[in-house]
Scaffold this motif. Sequence first.
Motif, mmCIF file in Angstrom:
data_model
loop_
_atom_site.group_PDB
_atom_site.id
_atom_site.type_symbol
_atom_site.label_atom_id
_atom_site.label_comp_id
_atom_site.label_asym_id
_atom_site.label_seq_id
_atom_site.Cartn_x
_atom_site.Cartn_y
_atom_site.Cartn_z
ATOM 1 N N THR A 135 42.530 18.369 54.783
ATOM 2 C CA THR A 135 41.348 19.217 54.781
ATOM 3 C C THR A 135 40.131 18.420 55.205
ATOM 4 O OG1 THR A 135 42.290 20.425 52.906
ATOM 5 C CG2 THR A 135 39.980 20.844 53.428
ATOM 6 N N GLU A 136 39.400 18.942 56.166
ATOM 7 C CA GLU A 136 38.184 18.254 56.599
ATOM 8 C C GLU A 136 37.171 18.176 55.455
ATOM 9 O OE1 GLU A 136 36.995 16.420 58.785
ATOM 10 O OE2 GLU A 136 38.715 16.424 60.124
ATOM 11 N N LYS A 137 36.246 17.221 55.579
ATOM 12 C CA LYS A 137 35.217 17.058 54.557
ATOM 13 C C LYS A 137 34.108 18.093 54.752
ATOM 14 C CE LYS A 137 32.482 15.636 57.759
ATOM 15 N NZ LYS A 137 31.304 16.445 58.145
ATOM 16 N N PRO A 138 33.361 18.428 53.696
ATOM 17 C CA PRO A 138 33.693 18.123 52.307
ATOM 18 C C PRO A 138 34.917 18.932 51.895
ATOM 19 C CG PRO A 138 31.898 19.685 52.358
ATOM 20 C CD PRO A 138 32.160 19.288 53.788
ATOM 21 N N LEU A 139 35.627 18.466 50.912
ATOM 22 C CA LEU A 139 36.879 19.110 50.540
ATOM 23 C C LEU A 139 36.690 20.593 50.267
ATOM 24 C CD1 LEU A 139 39.864 18.614 49.922
ATOM 25 C CD2 LEU A 139 39.220 18.115 47.556
ATOM 26 N N THR A 140 35.585 20.963 49.629
ATOM 27 C CA THR A 140 35.356 22.354 49.241
ATOM 28 C C THR A 140 33.889 22.721 49.370
ATOM 29 O OG1 THR A 140 35.030 21.770 46.915
ATOM 30 C CG2 THR A 140 37.284 22.296 47.608
ATOM 31 N N HIS A 141 33.605 23.975 49.074
ATOM 32 C CA HIS A 141 32.245 24.520 49.093
ATOM 33 C C HIS A 141 31.585 24.448 47.722
ATOM 34 C CE1 HIS A 141 29.481 28.170 50.077
ATOM 35 N NE2 HIS A 141 28.988 27.095 50.664
ATOM 36 N N THR A 142 32.374 24.467 46.640
ATOM 37 C CA THR A 142 31.823 24.435 45.289
ATOM 38 C C THR A 142 32.493 23.355 44.450
ATOM 39 O OG1 THR A 142 33.382 25.982 44.215
ATOM 40 C CG2 THR A 142 31.520 26.945 45.422
ATOM 41 N N VAL A 143 31.813 22.956 43.386
ATOM 42 C CA VAL A 143 32.345 21.956 42.455
ATOM 43 C C VAL A 143 33.641 22.459 41.813
ATOM 44 C CG1 VAL A 143 31.883 20.732 40.281
ATOM 45 C CG2 VAL A 143 30.074 20.940 42.013
ATOM 46 N N TYR A 144 33.646 23.719 41.407
ATOM 47 C CA TYR A 144 34.842 24.297 40.778
ATOM 48 C C TYR A 144 36.037 24.262 41.727
ATOM 49 C CZ TYR A 144 37.944 27.937 38.917
ATOM 50 O OH TYR A 144 39.039 28.643 38.457
ATOM 51 N N GLU A 145 35.821 24.609 42.980
ATOM 52 C CA GLU A 145 36.923 24.582 43.945
ATOM 53 C C GLU A 145 37.498 23.181 44.081
ATOM 54 O OE1 GLU A 145 35.502 28.111 47.068
ATOM 55 O OE2 GLU A 145 34.913 26.019 47.387
ATOM 56 N N ALA A 146 36.637 22.165 44.094
ATOM 57 C CA ALA A 146 37.125 20.787 44.211
ATOM 58 C C ALA A 146 38.010 20.425 43.039
ATOM 59 C CB ALA A 146 35.943 19.822 44.304
ATOM 60 N N ARG A 147 37.609 20.827 41.833
ATOM 61 C CA ARG A 147 38.425 20.539 40.648
ATOM 62 C C ARG A 147 39.766 21.270 40.725
ATOM 63 N NH1 ARG A 147 36.937 18.711 35.505
ATOM 64 N NH2 ARG A 147 35.298 17.635 36.691
ATOM 65 N N MET A 148 39.748 22.520 41.191
ATOM 66 C CA MET A 148 40.972 23.307 41.269
ATOM 67 C C MET A 148 41.944 22.739 42.308
ATOM 68 S SD MET A 148 40.836 25.576 38.928
ATOM 69 C CE MET A 148 40.007 24.276 38.005
ATOM 70 N N LEU A 149 41.432 22.277 43.438
ATOM 71 C CA LEU A 149 42.318 21.693 44.456
ATOM 72 C C LEU A 149 42.923 20.383 43.960
ATOM 73 C CD1 LEU A 149 40.858 22.204 48.033
ATOM 74 C CD2 LEU A 149 42.332 23.685 46.683
ATOM 75 N N THR A 150 42.144 19.591 43.254
ATOM 76 C CA THR A 150 42.667 18.334 42.704
ATOM 77 C C THR A 150 43.833 18.614 41.758
ATOM 78 O OG1 THR A 150 40.469 17.333 42.842
ATOM 79 C CG2 THR A 150 42.067 16.257 41.406
ATOM 80 N N GLU A 151 43.662 19.584 40.883
ATOM 81 C CA GLU A 151 44.720 19.927 39.933
ATOM 82 C C GLU A 151 45.919 20.557 40.629
ATOM 83 O OE1 GLU A 151 42.881 22.332 36.931
ATOM 84 O OE2 GLU A 151 41.634 20.670 36.171
ATOM 85 N N ALA A 152 45.666 21.350 41.660
ATOM 86 C CA ALA A 152 46.769 22.004 42.375
ATOM 87 C C ALA A 152 47.617 20.993 43.132
ATOM 88 C CB ALA A 152 46.217 23.053 43.333
ATOM 89 N N ALA A 153 46.989 20.006 43.761
ATOM 90 C CA ALA A 153 47.758 18.991 44.489
ATOM 91 C C ALA A 153 48.669 18.240 43.535
ATOM 92 C CB ALA A 153 46.808 18.021 45.187
ATOM 93 N N ARG A 154 48.185 17.986 42.331
ATOM 94 C CA ARG A 154 48.983 17.318 41.300
ATOM 95 C C ARG A 154 50.153 18.214 40.892
ATOM 96 N NH1 ARG A 154 45.017 16.687 37.108
ATOM 97 N NH2 ARG A 154 43.928 15.344 38.593
ATOM 98 N N LYS A 155 49.889 19.491 40.744
ATOM 99 C CA LYS A 155 50.911 20.447 40.303
ATOM 100 C C LYS A 155 52.004 20.647 41.352
ATOM 101 C CE LYS A 155 51.430 25.376 39.185
ATOM 102 N NZ LYS A 155 50.683 26.660 38.970
ATOM 103 N N TYR A 156 51.602 20.836 42.600
ATOM 104 C CA TYR A 156 52.568 21.175 43.647
ATOM 105 C C TYR A 156 53.194 19.952 44.309
ATOM 106 C CZ TYR A 156 50.735 25.882 43.074
ATOM 107 O OH TYR A 156 50.362 27.094 42.539
ATOM 108 N N LYS A 157 52.675 18.763 43.980
ATOM 109 C CA LYS A 157 53.270 17.513 44.456
ATOM 110 C C LYS A 157 53.385 17.468 45.985
ATOM 111 C CE LYS A 157 55.921 16.443 40.266
ATOM 112 N NZ LYS A 157 55.395 17.511 39.411
ATOM 113 N N VAL A 158 52.300 17.833 46.641
ATOM 114 C CA VAL A 158 52.253 17.759 48.101
ATOM 115 C C VAL A 158 51.339 16.610 48.510
ATOM 116 C CG1 VAL A 158 52.773 20.191 48.475
ATOM 117 C CG2 VAL A 158 50.391 19.474 48.140
ATOM 118 N N ALA A 159 51.504 16.153 49.731
ATOM 119 C CA ALA A 159 50.672 15.071 50.259
ATOM 120 C C ALA A 159 49.362 15.655 50.785
ATOM 121 C CB ALA A 159 51.410 14.333 51.367
#
Length: 452
Positions: A135-159
């Motif tokens: 994903t190009e920078k910035p990772l997200t548009h909102t602070v909440y979205e950034a937190r959710m993507l961080t947790e999702a990457a951990r959950k789904y175990k994708v690169a």
Amino acid sequence: MKSKESKTISRRGFITTSSIVMGGFTVVPSHVVSGLGHVAPSDKLNIAGIGIGGMGRVDLEDVAKTENIVALCDVDWNDSVNNVFDTYPKAKKFKDFRMMLDEQKDIDAVIVATPDHTHALISMEAMRRGKHVYTEKPLTHTVYEARMLTEAARKYKVATQMGNQGQASDASRRIQEVIWDGVIGPIQEVHVWTDRPNRGLADTYWPQGVRRPQDTPPVPESLDWDLFTGPAPLRPYHSDYHPFRWRGWLDFGTGALGDIGCHSFDTVFRALKLKYPTSIQAVSTLVNDETYPLGSIVTYDFPARKEMPPLRLTWYDGGLRPPRLPDMGDDVQLGAGGVLYVGSNGKILGNRILPDSLSDSYQRPEPYLASSPGHRMEWILACKGGDPAGSNYEWAGPLTETVLLGNIALRPELREKLSFQSLSFDPEKLSFPNMPEADQFIHYKYRDGWAL
């Protein structure tokens, strides 16, 4: 300067604790890494590009050297996008990323280079389907979205990887080594600046500090304006928004801070072991409820980190710059953008140690942080079961949160109060304890039909 035996941070200790972001990118069979990697290292990935008219085109050119480009998606099939279609004639073409992910089952990984306000939605949908994501920078548009993507990457175990390419540079590694060597002593102050959104005295890269245009020209035939708008409130089309000029508008972009902050802050965060600030302050030129201001100064305060003292990080944009400090002679030029580290014994400006007398007496350490195989190649190798990429979401998420916290402090609704106090941040609760009315800007309500 401290002796080799008493350095503030030992090289061996730092390398041990930071292997997740500074690894050697060794490729191992994908079955060895549970849930990570859908293809063997010797195979080519099938990659889809989403948002391909600008930076997405550059990203594709790089990964196409070694991988397959199988699908291309953009809401505007203009001349620039059609040129990309011609470059990869075998790739299937789409306007809606949801249709692409539904219909094309051979996609292993996606590159997301759309406007900021759709980064999170697309990246999340891809991860849910087991796709690796760049994903190009910035990772997200909102602070909440950034937190959710961080947790999702951990959950789904994708690169994953965010597109702040400078993190992979040798220059970044050399600055980190010099700082850890203790040459300028403990650092309590860093200044970062850019001329964005300015291009020159009479021109800008994109509109900021302006009101919404009142005329309503027709939507170009090549563009699906509803898809471009995505989760944002629907407004009439105008060329002041697209192509590219969306970055300065609150509904679509993240301004100069979002554009450059994830680049410029990265080495600072690595060298000084930063994560979340405790408070943020901001001052700016006139603000409105449509765009980011023409110029701003944002100050972040970080707590002490083990042997490192508390730190104040100050950001300047719109051509504003830090004041000249002692030891900065007439030959020292701050330039249109840069980073200045201020330590108890000296300073580092770019790659230059100040004062010159300190630089002349100092022997830089032999390089010891391993070189990157390349920013996008880090991600490719991670997709195939290798080490996590240097700016994977575990790293990029908190970095992006910090950048976007600065934009919250610039909100016109908070400007009057923040003229007299700083904005305290609680990273565990994703809230502002001393100003609850600011919590509304951690995220916003999507337009009907869109959800994270």
